[in-house]
Design an enzyme around this catalytic site. Structure first.
Site, PDB file in Angstrom:
ATOM      1  N   GLU A  27       0.851  -1.186   0.000  1.00 44.12           N
ATOM      2  CA  GLU A  27       0.000   0.000   0.000  1.00 44.12           C
ATOM      3  C   GLU A  27       0.894   1.244   0.000  1.00 44.12           C
ATOM      4  O   GLU A  27       2.009   1.224   0.533  1.00 44.12           O
ATOM      5  CB  GLU A  27      -0.881  -0.017   1.268  1.00 44.12           C
ATOM      6  CG  GLU A  27      -1.729   1.230   1.435  1.00 44.12           C
ATOM      7  CD  GLU A  27      -2.856   1.066   2.469  1.00 44.12           C
ATOM      8  OE1 GLU A  27      -2.935   0.012   3.133  1.00 44.12           O
ATOM      9  OE2 GLU A  27      -3.653   2.015   2.591  1.00 44.12           O
ATOM     10  N   ASN A  72      -6.688   1.459   2.732  1.00 47.01           N
ATOM     11  CA  ASN A  72      -7.412   2.723   2.933  1.00 47.01           C
ATOM     12  C   ASN A  72      -6.973   3.791   1.926  1.00 47.01           C
ATOM     13  O   ASN A  72      -7.759   4.659   1.554  1.00 47.01           O
ATOM     14  CB  ASN A  72      -7.179   3.229   4.366  1.00 47.01           C
ATOM     15  CG  ASN A  72      -7.729   2.256   5.402  1.00 47.01           C
ATOM     16  OD1 ASN A  72      -8.600   1.453   5.105  1.00 47.01           O
ATOM     17  ND2 ASN A  72      -7.211   2.319   6.620  1.00 47.01           N
ATOM     18  N   ASN A 172     -12.260  -0.766  -0.846  1.00 46.73           N
ATOM     19  CA  ASN A 172     -11.593  -1.336   0.326  1.00 46.73           C
ATOM     20  C   ASN A 172     -12.365  -0.995   1.593  1.00 46.73           C
ATOM     21  O   ASN A 172     -12.717   0.171   1.818  1.00 46.73           O
ATOM     22  CB  ASN A 172     -10.175  -0.762   0.452  1.00 46.73           C
ATOM     23  CG  ASN A 172      -9.445  -1.256   1.687  1.00 46.73           C
ATOM     24  OD1 ASN A 172      -9.072  -2.421   1.762  1.00 46.73           O
ATOM     25  ND2 ASN A 172      -9.254  -0.370   2.671  1.00 46.73           N
ATOM     26  N   GLU A 173     -12.646  -2.000   2.398  1.00 49.29           N
ATOM     27  CA  GLU A 173     -13.260  -1.815   3.734  1.00 49.29           C
ATOM     28  C   GLU A 173     -14.314  -0.712   3.745  1.00 49.29           C
ATOM     29  O   GLU A 173     -14.248   0.236   4.548  1.00 49.29           O
ATOM     30  CB  GLU A 173     -12.163  -1.541   4.776  1.00 49.29           C
ATOM     31  CG  GLU A 173     -11.222  -2.713   4.947  1.00 49.29           C
ATOM     32  CD  GLU A 173     -10.220  -2.596   6.095  1.00 49.29           C
ATOM     33  OE1 GLU A 173     -10.124  -1.516   6.709  1.00 49.29           O
ATOM     34  OE2 GLU A 173      -9.540  -3.598   6.383  1.00 49.29           O
ATOM     35  N   TYR A 244      -6.831  -8.784  11.506  1.00 52.16           N
ATOM     36  CA  TYR A 244      -5.540  -8.638  12.195  1.00 52.16           C
ATOM     37  C   TYR A 244      -5.738  -9.021  13.648  1.00 52.16           C
ATOM     38  O   TYR A 244      -6.791  -8.748  14.225  1.00 52.16           O
ATOM     39  CB  TYR A 244      -5.067  -7.177  12.135  1.00 52.16           C
ATOM     40  CG  TYR A 244      -4.811  -6.674  10.726  1.00 52.16           C
ATOM     41  CD1 TYR A 244      -3.601  -6.930  10.093  1.00 52.16           C
ATOM     42  CD2 TYR A 244      -5.776  -5.943  10.039  1.00 52.16           C
ATOM     43  CE1 TYR A 244      -3.354  -6.465   8.803  1.00 52.16           C
ATOM     44  CE2 TYR A 244      -5.536  -5.476   8.749  1.00 52.16           C
ATOM     45  CZ  TYR A 244      -4.331  -5.743   8.143  1.00 52.16           C
ATOM     46  OH  TYR A 244      -4.102  -5.281   6.869  1.00 52.16           O
ATOM     47  N   GLU A 292      -6.371  -9.327   3.430  1.00 54.78           N
ATOM     48  CA  GLU A 292      -5.535  -8.693   4.462  1.00 54.78           C
ATOM     49  C   GLU A 292      -5.559  -9.593   5.688  1.00 54.78           C
ATOM     50  O   GLU A 292      -6.633  -9.818   6.262  1.00 54.78           O
ATOM     51  CB  GLU A 292      -6.048  -7.295   4.838  1.00 54.78           C
ATOM     52  CG  GLU A 292      -5.790  -6.251   3.778  1.00 54.78           C
ATOM     53  CD  GLU A 292      -6.092  -4.833   4.247  1.00 54.78           C
ATOM     54  OE1 GLU A 292      -5.889  -4.528   5.450  1.00 54.78           O
ATOM     55  OE2 GLU A 292      -6.533  -4.037   3.405  1.00 54.78           O
ATOM     56  N   GLN A 352       1.413  -6.514   5.515  1.00 54.98           N
ATOM     57  CA  GLN A 352       1.736  -6.225   4.141  1.00 54.98           C
ATOM     58  C   GLN A 352       3.085  -6.876   3.818  1.00 54.98           C
ATOM     59  O   GLN A 352       3.454  -7.814   4.525  1.00 54.98           O
ATOM     60  CB  GLN A 352       1.735  -4.717   3.934  1.00 54.98           C
ATOM     61  CG  GLN A 352       0.334  -4.108   4.221  1.00 54.98           C
ATOM     62  CD  GLN A 352       0.188  -2.660   3.796  1.00 54.98           C
ATOM     63  OE1 GLN A 352       1.044  -2.078   3.161  1.00 54.98           O
ATOM     64  NE2 GLN A 352      -0.942  -2.043   4.184  1.00 54.98           N
TER      65      GLN A 352
HETATM   66  O1  AHR Z   1      -3.052  -2.833   6.096  1.00 56.02           O
HETATM   67  C1  AHR Z   1      -3.268  -1.658   6.806  1.00 56.02           C
HETATM   68  C2  AHR Z   1      -4.701  -1.161   6.708  1.00 56.02           C
HETATM   69  O2  AHR Z   1      -5.543  -2.075   7.372  1.00 56.02           O
HETATM   70  C3  AHR Z   1      -5.303  -1.092   5.337  1.00 56.02           C
HETATM   71  O3  AHR Z   1      -5.017   0.117   4.700  1.00 56.02           O
HETATM   72  C4  AHR Z   1      -6.765  -1.218   5.589  1.00 56.02           C
HETATM   73  O4  AHR Z   1      -7.447  -1.823   4.526  1.00 56.02           O
HETATM   74  C5  AHR Z   1      -6.850  -2.013   6.880  1.00 56.02           C
HETATM   75  O5  AHR Z   1      -7.672  -1.414   7.806  1.00 56.02           O
END
Ligand code: AHR
Length: 505
Positions: A27, A72, A172-173, A244, A292, A352
């Protein structure tokens, strides 16, 4: 020591592994691009300004597909600013991370870089602050051969052949409060449906990923998946999952139990996809893009401080989690969980790749180095290609504070018929007890041990640094083979890769 039996039979196949499950993500965030993959003034930079030391590590990981440019960031990405002659490109405010985006690295540079690391691009379109027309223009620029405004613009920029990007994320999200241009489920359902429809008219060979919930604990999960898929089901191919984990309470046993949450997350999303399929009387199956996933919590405070109090810097050190040994165990557990669902999880991106919550780190004036989490991902990517087998196992369990009773051993077996190899990946997440794993391999006649790799440490908090690796795999000698059976000790808190191959007689 407790004995655990596992039966591995080549006849019981879950599914072939789609290699895109070993994907990753770059990103425009922190030092992922600038000072990560791209640093023209570094001694290791090549003629394009790409760091060759980083490329070497990325190639070692054999990452087949890399998602770009966000995250994001994509929700306010103006792709036109990132292409064409450098002297015409202007910096912009990146509102996602409150940084300054210099635009000296963009779409064309990323395409060249992915070629050099033998990966393909997974491109995201901006459905936050932009919409259908811009997504179509970008696709025309990337995939249309010639003779139109945007394909000829690409050619004018020196790229004769289309990039031919096959995989596209529809935003995205989009359910997240933090997302620019956040949408309700109905809004996202409609815009993704219409964008997907238009994009497939331009290039019917592409595959599209619809945005799922930002994570499993979002208040609208799983209604978001059901509602949005009801709109766009006929036009999309995958739905995304993001997750995450962290160890904020410093409770390692419970931290390692979180792969069970990931398991439940995957199962629920599959159920929702199949619910919508049934409702629509459709023959089409939607698969999962877990685009992700990782551990992310170590750097949260620093990140908030930079974003709130020190905005508009170019490439500040954001989201630079320094991973420890227990993080590597959880990454291994998450990778096993993804592999076990190879029948429905076709794409996954470790988020990432460089510097930002990443397996690879760089020193601005020094070298590139491997974090602890690099190793389970490396092993899975190298040895996890083939067919996932169903492997019944009678693992003991232990009690955890937040997840109750969880299994000590989590494992998966992958059989590669071309290479005539079988690999068993296993984590012992019991922090107190070793276990003896007894594998029944009678259906693999003529197979013998190639090697066993082990990631172990006395210190769950041990980290790697630019100056040395405290956590790295070692070859273990503790495997005994006997007439179609093999046994090995899986040490407490360990990542294990046991590789067998057909013997050349
Ligand atoms: O990977 C970091 C961020 O985590 C990304 O930009 C977003 O998609 C997620 O919230």
């Amino acid at each position: 020591m407790k004995e655990v039996k596992m039966t591995i039979d080549r006849g019981f196949v879950t599914a072939p592994v789609d290699e895109r499950i070993f994907g990753s993500f770059i990103e425009h965030l922190g030092r992922a691009v600038y000072g990560g993959i791209y640093q023209p003034d570094h001694v290791c930079a090549d003629e394009d300004g790409f760091r060759t030391d980083v490329m070497e590590l990325v190639r070692e990981l054999q990452v087949p597909v890399i998602r770009y440019p966000g995250g994001n960031f994509v929700s306010n990405f103006f792709w036109e600013d990132s292409v064409g002659p450098l002297e015409n490109r202007k910096p912009r405010l990146d509102l996602a991370w409150r940084c300054l985006e210099p635009n000296t690295f963009g779409l064309g540079e990323f395409a060249r870089w992915t070629e050099k690391v033998d990966a393909r691009m997974m491109m995201a379109v901006n459905l936050g602050t932009r919409g259908i027309a811009d997504a179509c223009n970008l696709l025309e620029y990337c995939n249309h051969p010639s003779g139109t405004k945007y394909s000829d613009l690409r050619r004018k920029h020196g790229v004769e052949k289309p990039y031919d990007i096959k995989l596209w994320c529809l935003g995205n999200e989009m359910d997240g409060e933090w997302q620019l241009g956040k949408k309700t489920m109905d809004e996202y359902g409609r815009i993704s449906q219409e964008t997907a429809k238009a994009m497939k008219l331009i290039d019917p060979s592409i595959e599209l990923v619809s945005c799922g919930s930002s994570h499993k604990d979002m208040p609208t999960f799983p209604q978001w998946e059901a509602t949005t898929l009801e709109y766009n089901y006929d036009y999309v191919d995958y739905i995304s999952l993001h997750q995450y984990y962290g160890n904020l309470n410093d409770d390692s046993a419970d931290f390692l139990a979180q792969s069970d949450d990931m398991e439940e997350f995957i199962r629920t999303v599959i159920s929702v996809c199949d619910f919508v399929k049934a409702k629509k009387r459709s023959r089409k199956q939607i698969c999962l893009s877990f685009d992700e996933w990782n551990v992310w919590y170590h750097s949260k405070k620093e990140e908030e401080d930079i974003i709130q109090n020190h905005p508009w810097q170019t490439a500040p050190a954001l989201l630079e989690d320094h991973y420890n040994f227990e993080d590597a165990l959880l990454v291994g557990l998450m990778m096993i969980t993804l592999l076990k669902h190879a029948d429905r999880v076709k794409i996954a991106c470790l988020a990432q790749l460089v510097n930002v919550i990443a397996p690879i780190m760089t020193d601005a004036s020094g070298g590139a180095w491997r974090q602890t989490i690099y190793y389970p991902f490396l092993h899975a990517s190298r040895y996890g290609r083939g067919m996932v087998l169903q492997t019944p196992m009678d693992s003991p369990s232990h009690e955890t504070s937040g997840h109750g009773l969880v299994k000590d051993l989590v494992s998966v077996a992958v059989y590669n018929p071309e290479k005539e190899e079988l690999t068993v990946f296993a984590v012992n997440r019991n922090l107190e007890e070793d276990h003896l794993l007894k594998m029944d391999l009678r259906s693999f006649e003529g197979y013998r041990l190639i090697e066993k790799l082990e990631l172990v440490s006395d210190d769950l908090k041990a980290e790697n640094t630019p100056f040395g690796e405290n956590v790295r795999p070692l070859v273990s000698r503790n495997v005994k083979e006997d007439n179609g059976y093999a046994q090995t000790v899986l040490k407490k808190a360990s990542w294990n890769v046991i590789r067998f191959g057909r013997q050349n007689l």
